[in-house]
Design an enzyme around this catalytic site. Sequence first.
Site, mmCIF file in Angstrom:
data_model
loop_
_atom_site.group_PDB
_atom_site.id
_atom_site.type_symbol
_atom_site.label_atom_id
_atom_site.label_comp_id
_atom_site.label_asym_id
_atom_site.label_seq_id
_atom_site.Cartn_x
_atom_site.Cartn_y
_atom_site.Cartn_z
ATOM 1 N N LYS A 58 0.862 -1.200 0.000
ATOM 2 C CA LYS A 58 0.000 0.000 0.000
ATOM 3 C C LYS A 58 0.890 1.238 0.000
ATOM 4 O O LYS A 58 2.030 1.201 0.488
ATOM 5 C CB LYS A 58 -0.907 -0.003 1.234
ATOM 6 N N GLY A 67 -8.093 1.641 1.143
ATOM 7 C CA GLY A 67 -8.822 0.434 0.730
ATOM 8 C C GLY A 67 -9.950 0.755 -0.225
ATOM 9 O O GLY A 67 -10.115 0.120 -1.267
ATOM 10 N N ALA A 262 13.423 33.303 15.399
ATOM 11 C CA ALA A 262 12.311 33.860 14.626
ATOM 12 C C ALA A 262 11.518 32.715 13.984
ATOM 13 O O ALA A 262 11.838 31.540 14.148
ATOM 14 C CB ALA A 262 12.844 34.805 13.556
ATOM 15 N N TYR A 364 19.101 39.924 -7.352
ATOM 16 C CA TYR A 364 18.277 39.287 -8.395
ATOM 17 C C TYR A 364 17.654 40.317 -9.341
ATOM 18 O O TYR A 364 16.681 40.000 -10.016
ATOM 19 C CB TYR A 364 17.168 38.450 -7.740
ATOM 20 N N HIS A 752 0.059 29.729 12.207
ATOM 21 C CA HIS A 752 -0.237 29.389 13.601
ATOM 22 C C HIS A 752 -0.413 27.882 13.750
ATOM 23 O O HIS A 752 -0.931 27.222 12.856
ATOM 24 C CB HIS A 752 -1.512 30.093 14.069
ATOM 25 N N PRO A 779 -18.437 40.559 7.677
ATOM 26 C CA PRO A 779 -18.221 41.133 6.344
ATOM 27 C C PRO A 779 -18.075 40.036 5.290
ATOM 28 O O PRO A 779 -18.004 38.853 5.615
ATOM 29 C CB PRO A 779 -16.912 41.905 6.514
#
Length: 1093
Positions: A58, A67, A262, A364, A752, A779
Amino acid sequence: MSAKAISEQTGKEFLYKHICTSAAVQNRFRYANVTAETDWGRLTQEHPWLLTESLVVKPDQLIKRRGKLGLVGINLDLQGVQDWLKTHLMRETTVGKAKGVLKNFLIEPFVPHAQEEEFYLCIYATREGDHVLFHHEGGVEVGDVDTKANKLIVAVDDKLNESQVSEQLLTHVPLDKKEVLASFIVGLFNLYEDLYFTYLEINPLVVKEGGVYILDMAAKIDATADYICRPKWGDVEFPPPFGREAYPEEAYIADLDAKSGASLKLTLLNPRGRIWTMVAGGGASVVYSDTICDLGGVDELANYGEYSGAPSEQQTYDYAKTILSLMTREKHPLGKVLIIGGSIANFTNVAATFKGIVRAIKDYQSPLKEHEVTIFVRRGGPNYQEGLRVMGEVGKTTGIPIHVFGTETHMTAIVGMALGHRPIPNQPPMDAHTANFLLNASNSAVQTPAATRTASFSEPRTSNDATPAKKSKAGLPAAKATTLFRKQTKTIVWGMQTRAVQGMMDFDYVCSRDEPSVAAMVYPFTGDHKQKFYWGHKEILLPVYKNMADAMKKHPEVDVLISFASLRSAFDSTLEVMQYPQIHTIAIIAEGIPEAQTRKMIKMADEKGVTIIGPATVGGIKPGCFKIGNTGGMLDNILASKLYRPGSVAYVSRSGGMSNELNNIISRTTDGVYEGVAIGGDRYPGSTFMDHVLRYQDTPGVKMIVMLGEIGGTEEYKICHGIREGRITKPVVCWCIGTCATMFASEVQFGHAGACANQASETAVTKNQALRDAGAYVPKSFDELGDVIKKVYDELVADGTIVPAQEVPPPTVPMDYSWARELGLIRKPASFMTSICDERGQELIYAGMPITEVFKEEMGLGGVLGLLWFQRRLPRYACQFIEMCLMVTADHGPAVSGAHNTIVCARAGKDLISSLTSGLLTIGDRFGGALDAAAKQFSKAFDSGMLPMEFVNKMKKDGKLIMGIGHRVKSINNPDMRVQILKDFVKQHFPSTHLLDYALDVEKITTSKKPNLILNVDGFIGVAFVDLLRTCGGFTRDEADEFVEIGALNGIFVLGRSMGFIGHYLDQKRLKQGLYRHPWDDISYVLPEHMSM
């Protein structure tokens, strides 16, 4: 994120290794992994059972219901498995909306069994505890287990026993299997807890006479528990969801994230897409993705990611260049857009992070122009004006279209601009700095409600608005406080977070508090001491304690604790704090605390009536009263968002960055914020949306409520029930972020830990509709959130619920000197200047050369010395010559003065530094320090055109020794081999040796008079070094002469001989030599001259 899915093979390996049960677990470790690169001959050698048993094959790629999808090959021999794989391996398959390639397969022994031997078992975590689901009919057709299965909840910190399992779960199980199953389930539950699983499902679990067989298994573990579980887990590989490839760039960013304090995240959705994002903040990144999808960009969205938590310039550069590299690999006929967005930062220096992005854009610039990339930027927070200015400048200098916007522009407006749905406005000039510490009252279009403001500014401790935690009846949990923060609130800060504390004091000052809100700090890694802070213009001292007990004892008025403890120590320190009854609110800032620990903290807090804000939060703010840590950002944002006095709107959010964005939106559309809390992004925040909404409902000063929910969890439904039942009667404006998740083909874990939907009811779309149906103001998108807030506020003003009051400007606070320098508002001459080394960035730099390059180029010690002493990358032969000089000057026996002094000091019991220094102090013109003097004397004579004989005669006439000439032991007949070795190398490799040749001519004259007046090693190195500096091509003549003049050559001897002195020191210590006393017979004792006469 915390809960991460693991492969079936990894899950079974954990189970087989660590389960403790009396039930016989069969087929332990009998599985084989197969990919396109598998060598079948080697595989059968490692797993000989493959040749003799019936097999099951599998895919092992996080695919559900394999299955039913026909993705399981059953009861096959090895040839049958190979034939089956020919039609499946490396084939594209669609599972739900996800399309992917089957690459990884698992082969296991086939277990023949009857249907009645199949069972279903699942354990999963919720806030209240761990749910155990069991059904006596397992397998492919198990159906809706949530409805059918027997359930048992094991509360946090409780244990599961076999009698509970038998009585509550195994009611339909045959008697002969009950004991085995009960033992296995308890053992599995203990394993689940010990290895920090968050989800563990086995279906089917087969029980036969011989024991228990785990056929199919799905599992998730809490990745944040790695520091606890690594000895048992080992190195865990987390596979991507089916339908999404694992890219090396994702792994690179994940590695950067793991090494950084960070947060750096990157998920590639469509590498050929034209819309790329580089968003700051976990919540903001979701909002930008939502808006892109809402505007029809889902198929062109190339990536999801975020950077937050104050990454350094280098980390941001590495993150940015990775994204720019990815987006400039394939062209798009319409060109590409890059959205560099973010909410208003609380503590991240925007200019510093933008410098990293600007560096990447410059690197770049050619590919970006070639691929027709347009960049849209929107950001706010500390020093954001400078960041935006720098970003705008790079657009002008490179010719790349870069459109820059600040906090005056709605956060997601740039998405509409980028996608062509709204025009790009002509930007007015921006402020040059973040120096707006004086509030301009004339700009205050919205007024403050008088009653609210006055109440808040003068509220006594006994007022109805300030209810402390009530004592509960015996056996019941303690009631929690309705009002968490008052004008008199005092706090202790755990951790040496001086910047956050100063920010709190500045906030206190502009709020006209009588005293600072911070009473003390606790930092267990130093002794008790005082820390200096500013209170307005005045300097004050704040006590810092080594332990919590002393702080609590000396500051009984404190009822709030702000914890900046690390993710490893936050749990223990929080449990310790809750032992003190005076504390009713704790804010936990740390991100990455294991969920099991968080749930234990929540349980204890509920028992003791303590409100926890966090973990993984920036905190909260109550304008005019109190702010937690870095909440609200710097003082300019506090003033701009009118957070120095209360308004009428209270909000609750998960995200810290988005809470600051709400401050901005609410201040622009209403009279301002009454209170705001960011509950944190983890799956189990210490306090919930409902906890805070109910507080706001019961607070008279709050007239309307704003809630910013998100995908994942079901807490928002409690708000729906509260509105329907009439418990919540104030207007509630709600929006759940993460609506884009339902549009993606494969599962995406957002920034999160809790932002992931495990079922339809947890999606943002479903929750928004439920809130709308319940009567909340919802909204159509985040873009319209501000409009809806304004509409509700205007209605409340119109009906008299809110009565605006005149704005009163706050006191001014002087800017810190360090921050003024950061903003470029002032300048000051530096106390030191250096040009050889820079340790400030991500990587150490020697004279402009990164340390990684130094090693890559194999520059050696000579090359490093060339960079640090001469600020040049010297030729290879020059580096070798320097290293040879260090080798030949390293030592010259114990009898010379420097070594002798070192030995005497070592034997006197002095330390290494003292002993080495005593030896170095003997170096001078008479011993070892002749390199500079020799170089100067010979250079001066040679440069003046003096013949060698003239030079010797002049020095004799002047009564001066020729430095570098003469040796106590060596002579023309007993040459110094050190000099010979160096001479052979110099003659072979140096381009020119004019000064050395001159010195050797002088040697011929001096040795003709006395055989030991040879050119010694000091003299040789001195003159050869002058030849090197003058002829290697790296220095002007003036530069070469300057290095001789300032003593660089003596440094060669000092550095080399230090190695020998250290050797003598270690030798004496190793030989355990005692105190040295000079023998009498080696001292000539004489009387003073006048007495001996």
